[in-house]
Design a protein around this motif. Structure first.
Motif, PDB file in Angstrom:
ATOM      1  N   LEU A   1       0.826  -1.210   0.000  1.00 48.44           N
ATOM      2  CA  LEU A   1       0.000   0.000   0.000  1.00 48.44           C
ATOM      3  C   LEU A   1       0.858   1.256   0.000  1.00 48.44           C
TER       4      LEU A   1
ATOM      5  N   PHE B   1       2.988   1.306  -3.560  1.00 46.04           N
ATOM      6  CA  PHE B   1       2.268   1.465  -4.831  1.00 46.04           C
ATOM      7  C   PHE B   1       1.112   2.459  -4.756  1.00 46.04           C
ATOM      8  N   THR B   2       0.832   3.007  -3.573  1.00 51.12           N
ATOM      9  CA  THR B   2      -0.269   3.970  -3.457  1.00 51.12           C
ATOM     10  C   THR B   2       0.221   5.306  -2.910  1.00 51.12           C
ATOM     11  N   TYR B   3       0.782   5.299  -1.711  1.00 51.22           N
ATOM     12  CA  TYR B   3       1.139   6.559  -1.066  1.00 51.22           C
ATOM     13  C   TYR B   3       2.388   7.200  -1.673  1.00 51.22           C
TER      14      TYR B   3
ATOM     15  N   PRO C   1       3.414   6.934  -4.932  1.00 50.76           N
ATOM     16  CA  PRO C   1       3.003   7.610  -6.179  1.00 50.76           C
ATOM     17  C   PRO C   1       2.156   8.855  -5.938  1.00 50.76           C
ATOM     18  N   LEU C   2       1.285   8.810  -4.913  1.00 56.45           N
ATOM     19  CA  LEU C   2       0.488  10.000  -4.620  1.00 56.45           C
ATOM     20  C   LEU C   2       1.374  11.169  -4.209  1.00 56.45           C
TER      21      LEU C   2
ATOM     22  N   SER D   1       3.216  12.425  -7.206  1.00 58.67           N
ATOM     23  CA  SER D   1       2.330  13.189  -8.098  1.00 58.67           C
ATOM     24  C   SER D   1       2.168  14.618  -7.601  1.00 58.67           C
TER      25      SER D   1
ATOM     26  N   GLN E   1     -14.476   8.803 -10.546  1.00 56.93           N
ATOM     27  CA  GLN E   1     -13.394   7.933 -10.994  1.00 56.93           C
ATOM     28  C   GLN E   1     -13.721   7.183 -12.278  1.00 56.93           C
TER      29      GLN E   1
END
Length: 336
Positions: free
Chosen positions: A56, A59-61, A63-64, A67, A267
């Motif tokens: 998590l 691959f989630t936080y 990239p966030l 970004s 989304q």
């Protein structure tokens, strides 16, 4: 122990109490020991949760966060801009003044107007019907829930190639032909915009079963005594019972369903992209925010900084819409 003379009392003195030594009492335990807990009782917790938490974060936080970092740079064809490419809030200003991006938000608003009430009404109706069944309830619950397991991409391809395919082919045009009506180019006709029928129906088929399960859970929590009391007060079965007993008791479930529907509408990407795009690209109409950002960040210019700024703006809009809805519906408020 002290022993007196003849006839004297015997007095016993207990040995002095000793406080057991606590190891490492004066210093903090290492982080690893605290995470594992006493006698490593948390070992299995971290064994199961650790890989998920690592994935998590990775691959989630990460990239966030990256970004958000990219949104402050002029990042063309790169994910690692240099300090000289720093533009501050320039990307955000460009996005909020971009007519194409604002038009994509308008497309989302129109899609929300269509899909949220339609899905809410359909899923609630299915839940009410399934809840009244006395036989084969599990079968019908599974049948209506089964489309939820289908991929959005696969469903969009089925809708495009089998049901709403072209003018001469497809199930929809075949049925129209039975009644003497002309075929319709569903996905390319903009006046009237028949493509909305295709997009809304595929999303309805995919998600109505999931929200039906939520409403079923809410219906099964309603106490039968409320219906008995309503019958004693003269409420007739049907509309009056639903209006004054069932629907008010589903308030918490309804709030959750509406919040999830709006967030999912924000989304929307797979059905739009796979239904409307072809070898020539994506048409200029019906571009939701994620489709527009996809072409901005991964299109010809590959402006990752501008796309990241749009993604951050979209995330803030979703968060703001969620907070406003939760406050409006009184989510978390104690019921009187």
């Amino acid at each position: 122990m002290t022993v007196g003379g003849s006839g004297g009392a015997v007095a016993e003195h207990p040995p002095p109490s000793r406080t057991p030594a606590v190891p490492d009492a004066g210093r903090r335990r290492p982080l690893g020991a605290r995470l594992l807990g006493p006698q490593r009782r948390n070992l299995w917790f971290w064994a199961f949760v650790g890989p998920f938490a690592l994935g998590l974060g990775l691959f989630t936080y990460v990239p966030l966060a990256w970004s958000v970092y990219l949104s402050f740079f002029d990042a063309h064809n790169t994910v690692s801009p240099s300090g000289s490419d720093f533009v501050g809030l320039g990307n955000y200003t460009a996005m909020v003044t971009n007519e194409a991006f604002l038009g994509s938000l308008g497309t989302f608003a129109l899609f929300t107007v269509f899909i949220v009430p339609a899905t809410y009404a359909l899923s609630l109706g299915l839940a009410l019907m399934v809840n009244r069944l006395r036989i084969a309830q599990a079968f019908f619950r599974s049948v209506f829930f089964l489309p939820t397991a289908c991929s959005y991409v696969v469903a969009a391809v089925i809708w495009k190639l089998s049901i709403f395919n072209g003018v001469r082919f497809g199930l929809a045009n075949t049925v129209l032909g039975w009644f003497g009506a002309d075929g319709t180019a569903w996905l390319s006709t903009t006046d009237p915009p028949w493509y909305w029928l295709v997009i809304v129906t595929v999303r309805l088929w995919l998600q109505a079963g999931f929200y039906m399960i939520l409403f079923l859970a809410g219906l099964q929590r309603i106490s039968p005594q409320l219906y008995e009391a309503a019958a004693v007060d003269g409420a007739r079965p049907g509309w009056q019972t639903f209006r004054y007993v069932t629907f008010p008791q589903l308030r918490a479930t309804s709030v959750a369903v509406v919040l999830l529907l709006v967030i999912n509408a924000f989304q929307a990407f797979d059905e739009f992209y796979n239904l409307l795009s072809d070898a020539r690209g994506y048409p200029p109409y019906a571009r939701p925010p994620l489709v527009y950002l996809y072409y901005t960040a991964l299109g010809r210019d590959q402006n990752l900084g501008l796309g990241s700024a749009g993604a951050v703006i979209l995330a803030l809009i979703i968060a703001l819409a969620t907070v406003v809805q939760a406050h409006w519906f009184g989510l978390g408020r104690k019921e009187e």
